[in-house]
Design a protein around this motif. Structure first.
Motif, PDB file in Angstrom:
ATOM      1  N   MET A 261     -10.005   6.377   0.546  1.00 58.45           N
ATOM      2  CA  MET A 261      -8.752   5.981  -0.107  1.00 58.45           C
ATOM      3  C   MET A 261      -7.585   6.068   0.868  1.00 58.45           C
ATOM      4  O   MET A 261      -6.793   5.124   1.010  1.00 58.45           O
ATOM      5  N   VAL A 262      -7.472   7.207   1.544  1.00 56.98           N
ATOM      6  CA  VAL A 262      -6.352   7.402   2.466  1.00 56.98           C
ATOM      7  C   VAL A 262      -6.391   6.365   3.584  1.00 56.98           C
ATOM      8  O   VAL A 262      -5.357   5.786   3.961  1.00 56.98           O
ATOM      9  N   GLU A 263      -7.562   6.117   4.128  1.00 55.47           N
ATOM     10  CA  GLU A 263      -7.676   5.156   5.227  1.00 55.47           C
ATOM     11  C   GLU A 263      -7.292   3.755   4.777  1.00 55.47           C
ATOM     12  O   GLU A 263      -6.645   3.008   5.522  1.00 55.47           O
ATOM     13  N   ARG A 264      -7.652   3.383   3.561  1.00 51.46           N
ATOM     14  CA  ARG A 264      -7.270   2.058   3.059  1.00 51.46           C
ATOM     15  C   ARG A 264      -5.763   1.970   2.867  1.00 51.46           C
ATOM     16  O   ARG A 264      -5.140   0.931   3.164  1.00 51.46           O
ATOM     17  N   PHE A 265      -5.156   3.026   2.363  1.00 47.78           N
ATOM     18  CA  PHE A 265      -3.702   3.038   2.257  1.00 47.78           C
ATOM     19  C   PHE A 265      -3.061   2.913   3.645  1.00 47.78           C
ATOM     20  O   PHE A 265      -2.123   2.142   3.848  1.00 47.78           O
ATOM     21  N   HIS A 266      -3.573   3.674   4.594  1.00 50.89           N
ATOM     22  CA  HIS A 266      -3.014   3.627   5.944  1.00 50.89           C
ATOM     23  C   HIS A 266      -3.146   2.237   6.556  1.00 50.89           C
ATOM     24  O   HIS A 266      -2.221   1.746   7.225  1.00 50.89           O
ATOM     25  N   ASN A 267      -4.279   1.608   6.338  1.00 48.52           N
ATOM     26  CA  ASN A 267      -4.471   0.260   6.882  1.00 48.52           C
ATOM     27  C   ASN A 267      -3.486  -0.736   6.278  1.00 48.52           C
ATOM     28  O   ASN A 267      -3.171  -1.758   6.901  1.00 48.52           O
ATOM     29  N   ALA A 268      -3.003  -0.427   5.080  1.00 49.30           N
ATOM     30  CA  ALA A 268      -2.006  -1.285   4.432  1.00 49.30           C
ATOM     31  C   ALA A 268      -0.585  -0.844   4.761  1.00 49.30           C
ATOM     32  O   ALA A 268       0.380  -1.412   4.227  1.00 49.30           O
ATOM     33  N   GLY A 269      -0.453   0.181   5.632  1.00 46.50           N
ATOM     34  CA  GLY A 269       0.868   0.660   6.017  1.00 46.50           C
ATOM     35  C   GLY A 269       1.506   1.591   5.015  1.00 46.50           C
ATOM     36  O   GLY A 269       2.728   1.794   5.040  1.00 46.50           O
ATOM     37  N   ILE A 270       0.709   2.185   4.134  1.00 51.82           N
ATOM     38  CA  ILE A 270       1.224   3.044   3.074  1.00 51.82           C
ATOM     39  C   ILE A 270       0.823   4.497   3.333  1.00 51.82           C
ATOM     40  O   ILE A 270      -0.355   4.795   3.550  1.00 51.82           O
ATOM     41  N   GLU A 271       1.801   5.382   3.323  1.00 57.25           N
ATOM     42  CA  GLU A 271       1.538   6.813   3.493  1.00 57.25           C
ATOM     43  C   GLU A 271       1.004   7.419   2.189  1.00 57.25           C
ATOM     44  O   GLU A 271       1.201   6.864   1.108  1.00 57.25           O
ATOM     45  N   VAL A 272       0.398   8.603   2.324  1.00 60.10           N
ATOM     46  CA  VAL A 272      -0.101   9.339   1.164  1.00 60.10           C
ATOM     47  C   VAL A 272       0.486  10.743   1.191  1.00 60.10           C
ATOM     48  O   VAL A 272       0.235  11.520   2.125  1.00 60.10           O
ATOM     49  N   ILE A 273       1.275  11.063   0.187  1.00 58.56           N
ATOM     50  CA  ILE A 273       1.830  12.407   0.019  1.00 58.56           C
ATOM     51  C   ILE A 273       1.150  13.056  -1.177  1.00 58.56           C
ATOM     52  O   ILE A 273       0.972  12.420  -2.227  1.00 58.56           O
ATOM     53  N   LEU A 274       0.754  14.307  -1.017  1.00 56.76           N
ATOM     54  CA  LEU A 274       0.055  15.029  -2.080  1.00 56.76           C
ATOM     55  C   LEU A 274       0.996  16.015  -2.767  1.00 56.76           C
ATOM     56  O   LEU A 274       1.693  16.784  -2.097  1.00 56.76           O
ATOM     57  N   ASP A 275       0.999  15.995  -4.076  1.00 57.26           N
ATOM     58  CA  ASP A 275       1.723  16.986  -4.864  1.00 57.26           C
ATOM     59  C   ASP A 275       0.842  18.228  -4.931  1.00 57.26           C
ATOM     60  O   ASP A 275      -0.282  18.178  -5.451  1.00 57.26           O
ATOM     61  N   VAL A 276       1.309  19.337  -4.383  1.00 55.71           N
ATOM     62  CA  VAL A 276       0.482  20.542  -4.273  1.00 55.71           C
ATOM     63  C   VAL A 276       1.118  21.693  -5.044  1.00 55.71           C
ATOM     64  O   VAL A 276       2.338  21.804  -5.148  1.00 55.71           O
TER      65      VAL A 276
END
Length: 701
Positions: A261-276
């Motif tokens: 999931m993260v890699e696909r977001f990154h390939n689309a130029g989208i960051e992933v921030i996690l609510d922790v």
């Protein structure tokens, strides 16, 4: 030192680092922190998790770390711990070796949490309550940790490392965002892979989203009170295992699907921030279950009431508070954060109830141990950090008081925005501060304008559609007598509570939503959109849908307002195209090199805005500058933002068009956005609307 107990495996002393279960190609090393334990037993289980095959006391202790090495124990093996020590709740100790405990560093879980009474460390139903000692075995009713293969979690993930400039956050729930999406493959709906499936990527990139902020994805346990009502903790703010992805969202690829999931977001130029959620754990208060920290070392992992260590400090409102001031608890939190960055690819974190983890014994301290450790960490200091700057403890509201490395959720912006468009008195003055990044709170210690995370709605509260459809909360489905959730929503139902067929009311609600979306995206700071708000998603007036894993919370893509989605897309593009809307520095009317101020407040007739007017309801904001350069850059375009809260159209006197004509690019009185060149000195701005005009330097016209 070797030891064998009821089984084929032997155990030797092993190493005290790293913590957790680590397979080295030949066997597995186990290391566990417990300062007050007398003995720690490693328990190995059958592949189905139902039978305890062997119990091996960890043979060595190095300081507060118990450890042992088991040759030939390979990835996939199931295990847990039983920890011996004093059961003395009055002194803060709740050891009970009858309770199987999770490894705090477990990355994969086998089995599910239950609410079985045998998971409690005390004998449920007795007159002694939590002071009694349970002799029943909890192993059949709790998940087991799984020995993992290092090849499955290589520490080589590459984040996007984008700066804050241009960031547009989309707050989303993994399951709720896709479970009803007709274009997401059925086997991927509600999963990590589904969230980054092509239909979702197409939607997010169309909106110009740069960053997806995910509600908690660390493994959770639903509260007993919820399961007793047939509900579950849908949002996930009840973490049980800080290194393990939540199993409910696993797709065909299992745990590997998260990194996919993260890699696909990154390939689309989208960051992933996690609510922790490092402020508390899922074990609850003194009457809660024992499956982890409580049985591992209660007095170390939790903050206990001084003088009454039987009870827990409850600054979080959830029953307990993690003791991040303890070096080994702090170490666990930092190790966990680095795991999600280095092994899973996270680009940053949003810290739930961040005031709690910034507390020292003397109170909140922006220079406390957790803050300092985070800011100096060579890995974690390089990712995006966002604080929810409040909790329920004394002096818990700390908006604007976090270190400069943090952005902060700005609830004052949210409330000001809602009050202004509802027509509340004096809200126009407050909106002036909000539009410029709430500089009165954030412009200190070298902080930048992106520090303010601006939003009209978030997961906690009404959706944007419900802000314009309900005056009251409607949380009856939560089973708490409609007493839960915020009571001050600053919302407006336009005369009818909830759904209506009245065309005039529906049109007014739609325009109000456009106004609020425009205000968010046209303000200095970091804008955030709640998933579904771009299309008018409703939760039926439920403003606390944390326990609604059903149609109340799930986005209904079939009923999304496509016109509003297109409008949101136009807003996002407008913000992206004009750097004056996303300047990194706070604007204070300072003259640039061309002797023009970087910001100018105007009335509709072109005069200076009278902030002392008690009836002030509309305002105009002229911005000069760009995002990439200091505010002194002389060649930047000018952007004029107009907020008309009057119930009638107003004539706007445009600034003298001495260097090119103005172009109106935003007009919230209609969903469709068509740029219009303005050649006259005045222009009409529709009632209850926002308008955005742009003028480029003569060299660019």
């Amino acid at each position: 030192m070797n030891s064998t107990a009821r089984g084929p495996h032997r155990i030797s002393s092993g190493r005290s680092t790293p913590l957790g279960a680590v397979f080295d190609g030949e066997g597995t090393n186990f290391a566990l922190f417990s300062d007050h334990a007398h003995q720690v037993d490693l328990c190995l289980f059958s592949p189905d998790g139902k039978t305890e095959l062997q119990r091996l006391p960890l043979p060595e202790r190095s300081g507060a770390v118990w450890h042992g090495y088991v040759p030939e124990l390979r990835p996939g093996a199931l295990y847990g711990y039983r920890v011996h020590g004093p059961f003395a709740p009055e002194r803060g100790h709740r050891f009970n070796p009858n309770k199987l405990l999770l490894d705090p560093y477990a990355r994969i879980l086998h089995g599910n949490f239950t609410t079985n009474p045998e998971t409690f460390g005390y004998a449920v139903g007795t007159s002694e309550g939590d002071l009694s000692f349970s002799t029943s075995d909890s192993a059949p009713h709790v998940p087991k940790a799984v020995v993992w293969d290092p090849a499955d979690f290589p520490p080589d993930a590459k984040g996007l490392k984008r700066g804050w400039d241009g960031t547009l956050i989309y707050e989303a729930h993994v399951k709720g965002s896709t479970i009803r999406h007709p274009d997401v493959p059925k086997d991927l709906r509600g999963t990590y892979e589904g969230l980054a499936s092509q239909p979702m990527l197409d939607h997010l990139t169309r909106l110009g989203i740069t960053t997806v902020e995910l509600l908690p994805v660390q493994a959770i346990r639903s509260e007993n009170a919820l399961t007793a009502r047939g509900l579950v903790n849908h949002w996930g703010y009840n973490t049980a295992a800080f290194f393990a992805p939540e199993p409910r969202y696993l797709g065909p690829a299992g745990v590997a699907g998260f990194r996919t999931m993260v890699e696909r977001f990154h390939n689309a130029g989208i960051e992933v921030i996690l609510d922790v959620v490092y402020n508390h754990s899922a074990e609850g208060d003194h009457l809660g279950p024992t499956f982890g920290f409580r049985g591992l070392d209660n007095a170390s992992y939790y903050r206990l009431v001084e003088g009454q260590p039987r009870f827990y400090v409850n600054d979080t409102g959830t029953g307990n508070t993690l003791n991040v001031q303890h070096p080994f608890v702090l170490r666990m939190v930092l190790d966990s954060l680095r795991f999600w960055v280095e092994c899973m690819g996270a680009d940053g974190f949003r810290f739930d109830l961040a005031t709690t983890i910034g507390r020292e014994k003397h109170g909140f301290d922006r220079h406390g141990g957790f803050m300092d450790a985070l800011r100096q960490d060579p890995v974690l200091s390089q990712v995006k950090l966002i604080a929810e700057p409040w909790d329920l403890g004394p002096g818990g509201y700390r908006l604007g008081q976090f270190p400069p490395e943090f952005a902060e959720w700005n609830d004052r912006f949210r409330d000001t925005l809602r009050r202004f468009w509802r027509g509340d008195g004096h809200a126009a003055q407050d909106l002036g501060s909000a539009l410029l990044g709430t500089a009165d709170l954030f412009d200190t210690r070298g902080r930048r304008a992106w520090s303010s995370v601006n939003f009209a709605a978030a997961h906690d509260g009404f959706t944007l559609a419900d802000v314009t459809s309900y005056a009251l909360r409607h949380n009856h489905a939560n089973g708490e007598g409609n007493r839960d959730g915020h009571h001050a929503n600053h919302s407006d139902n336009f005369g009818v509570e909830g759904e209506t067929d009245d065309a005039d009311i529906l049109a007014a609600r739609q325009q109000r939503r456009r106004n609020m979306l425009a205000t968010v995206l046209l303000s200095q700071g970091t804008p955030m959109i709640l998933a579904g708000d771009e299309g008018g998603n409703s939760q039926g007036g439920n403003n606390n849908a944390y326990c609604q894993d059903n149609e109340i919370s799930w986005l209904d893509w079939d009923t999304m307002d496509t016109d509003q989605i297109a409008f949101t897309e136009a807003l996002s593009r407008f913000r992206k195209d004009h750097g004056a809307l996303r300047q990194s520095r706070f604007l204070h009317g300072v003259e640039r090199t061309d002797s023009q101020p970087d910001v100018e407040w105007r009335a509709f007739d072109g005069s200076a805005l009278n902030w002392r007017d008690p009836g002030l309801s509309s305002l105009c904001l002229l911005l000069r500058g760009c995002a990439e350069s200091p505010a002194s850059c002389a060649d930047a375009e000018e952007v004029l933002l107009v907020f008309n809260r009057e119930g009638a159209p107003q004539t706007l006197q445009l600034p003298t068009p001495e260097a090119g004509n103005w172009r109106r690019e935003i007009d919230t009185s209609t969903a469709a956005q068509t740029p219009i060149e303005i050649t006259e000195a005045t222009v009409t701005v529709a009632a209850f609307s926002v308008a955005g005009f742009v003028r480029f330097p003569e060299s660019q016209t």
